[in-house]
Design a protein around this motif. Structure first.
Motif, PDB file in Angstrom:
ATOM      1  N   LEU A   4       0.839  -1.190   0.000  1.00  0.00           N
ATOM      2  CA  LEU A   4       0.000   0.000   0.000  1.00  0.00           C
ATOM      3  C   LEU A   4       0.878   1.245   0.000  1.00  0.00           C
ATOM      4  O   LEU A   4       1.934   1.262   0.630  1.00  0.00           O
ATOM      5  CB  LEU A   4      -0.907   0.017   1.239  1.00  0.00           C
ATOM      6  CG  LEU A   4      -1.917  -1.115   1.318  1.00  0.00           C
ATOM      7  CD1 LEU A   4      -2.587  -1.119   2.672  1.00  0.00           C
ATOM      8  CD2 LEU A   4      -2.944  -0.994   0.202  1.00  0.00           C
ATOM      9  N   ILE A   5       0.408   2.276  -0.706  1.00  0.00           N
ATOM     10  CA  ILE A   5       1.117   3.557  -0.724  1.00  0.00           C
ATOM     11  C   ILE A   5       0.084   4.689  -0.713  1.00  0.00           C
ATOM     12  O   ILE A   5      -1.045   4.502  -1.162  1.00  0.00           O
ATOM     13  CB  ILE A   5       2.026   3.717  -1.970  1.00  0.00           C
ATOM     14  CG1 ILE A   5       1.196   3.680  -3.260  1.00  0.00           C
ATOM     15  CG2 ILE A   5       3.130   2.678  -1.983  1.00  0.00           C
ATOM     16  CD1 ILE A   5       1.947   4.152  -4.491  1.00  0.00           C
ATOM     17  N   PRO A   6       0.471   5.844  -0.196  1.00  0.00           N
ATOM     18  CA  PRO A   6      -0.424   6.997  -0.324  1.00  0.00           C
ATOM     19  C   PRO A   6      -0.348   7.523  -1.756  1.00  0.00           C
ATOM     20  O   PRO A   6       0.721   7.488  -2.378  1.00  0.00           O
ATOM     21  CB  PRO A   6       0.149   8.007   0.668  1.00  0.00           C
ATOM     22  CG  PRO A   6       1.582   7.635   0.809  1.00  0.00           C
ATOM     23  CD  PRO A   6       1.668   6.148   0.579  1.00  0.00           C
ATOM     24  N   VAL A   7      -1.475   7.975  -2.284  1.00  0.00           N
ATOM     25  CA  VAL A   7      -1.497   8.605  -3.601  1.00  0.00           C
ATOM     26  C   VAL A   7      -2.347   9.865  -3.529  1.00  0.00           C
ATOM     27  O   VAL A   7      -3.299   9.942  -2.747  1.00  0.00           O
ATOM     28  CB  VAL A   7      -2.029   7.672  -4.716  1.00  0.00           C
ATOM     29  CG1 VAL A   7      -1.083   6.522  -4.980  1.00  0.00           C
ATOM     30  CG2 VAL A   7      -3.410   7.164  -4.416  1.00  0.00           C
ATOM     31  N   SER A   8      -2.006  10.828  -4.339  1.00  0.00           N
ATOM     32  CA  SER A   8      -2.798  12.058  -4.414  1.00  0.00           C
ATOM     33  C   SER A   8      -4.062  11.786  -5.226  1.00  0.00           C
ATOM     34  O   SER A   8      -4.149  10.786  -5.952  1.00  0.00           O
ATOM     35  CB  SER A   8      -1.989  13.166  -5.081  1.00  0.00           C
ATOM     36  OG  SER A   8      -1.789  12.867  -6.457  1.00  0.00           O
ATOM     37  N   LEU A   9      -5.008  12.705  -5.125  1.00  0.00           N
ATOM     38  CA  LEU A   9      -6.225  12.577  -5.931  1.00  0.00           C
ATOM     39  C   LEU A   9      -5.879  12.629  -7.415  1.00  0.00           C
ATOM     40  O   LEU A   9      -6.446  11.879  -8.213  1.00  0.00           O
ATOM     41  CB  LEU A   9      -7.232  13.671  -5.567  1.00  0.00           C
ATOM     42  CG  LEU A   9      -8.550  13.629  -6.350  1.00  0.00           C
ATOM     43  CD1 LEU A   9      -9.271  12.303  -6.174  1.00  0.00           C
ATOM     44  CD2 LEU A   9      -9.450  14.790  -5.940  1.00  0.00           C
ATOM     45  N   ALA A  10      -4.932  13.478  -7.789  1.00  0.00           N
ATOM     46  CA  ALA A  10      -4.538  13.580  -9.198  1.00  0.00           C
ATOM     47  C   ALA A  10      -3.979  12.245  -9.709  1.00  0.00           C
ATOM     48  O   ALA A  10      -4.325  11.797 -10.811  1.00  0.00           O
ATOM     49  CB  ALA A  10      -3.516  14.694  -9.384  1.00  0.00           C
ATOM     50  N   GLU A  11      -3.125  11.600  -8.902  1.00  0.00           N
ATOM     51  CA  GLU A  11      -2.567  10.301  -9.296  1.00  0.00           C
ATOM     52  C   GLU A  11      -3.664   9.239  -9.398  1.00  0.00           C
ATOM     53  O   GLU A  11      -3.695   8.451 -10.341  1.00  0.00           O
ATOM     54  CB  GLU A  11      -1.521   9.839  -8.285  1.00  0.00           C
ATOM     55  CG  GLU A  11      -0.252  10.653  -8.261  1.00  0.00           C
ATOM     56  CD  GLU A  11       0.633  10.257  -7.090  1.00  0.00           C
ATOM     57  OE1 GLU A  11       1.763   9.781  -7.363  1.00  0.00           O
ATOM     58  OE2 GLU A  11       0.206  10.425  -5.930  1.00  0.00           O
TER      59      GLU A  11
END
Length: 146
Positions: A4-11
């Motif tokens: 799992l990784i954090p992602v931005s809304l854009a990504e």
């Protein structure tokens, strides 16, 4: 191995635009989570407020988009992670919807329960979009609660 990784809304929205079968990107969110395999993004979950104003009680979140490239176990991993994150933030319930032609195996694997048929085939009323935003099919609502 899936991670799992954090992602931005854009990504997350870029991934949805490229891979989702029937939905477009979303306009906002509370948080998004990504799933990688060997360093490559293979799935995303975009979590926000419930679309239904009747379910938007301040204690409930909705998985508005969940999208993968088909990598095995990525969907259930993202559903489970979204619930853990929501619980850590103090939310008491999480919901999502699937089409009646989808089997819900990933949701059940992540411990979600089917709440039954939900909504109608299309938006109605004055806020109805000019064109359908999703397939005009019945949906099942799945829930995870404290």
């Amino acid at each position: 191995m899936l991670m799992l990784i954090p992602v931005s809304l854009a990504e997350a929205n870029a991934f949805v635009a490229q891979h989702h079968r029937h939905h477009k990107p979303v306009t906002g969110h509370k948080f998004s989570i990504g799933c990688t395999a060997d360093g490559q993004l293979v799935g995303v979950a975009i979590v926000g407020r419930p679309v239904s104003r009747y379910l938007d009680d301040g204690q409930t979140l909705e998985v508005n988009r969940l999208c993968t490239d088909g990598t095995k176990n990525a969907c259930s991993m993202l559903y489970a992670a979204a619930w853990r994150a929501a619980r850590a933030m103090g939310y008491r319930k999480m919901i999502t919807y699937i089409l009646d032609t989808e089997n819900g195996a990933s949701l059940r694997a992540a411990g979600w329960k089917c709440a039954g048929i939900a909504g109608g085939k299309r938006w109605t009323g004055s806020r109805k979009p000019a064109t359908d935003l999703y397939p005009p099919q019945m949906k099942y609502r799945y829930e995870k609660t404290v």
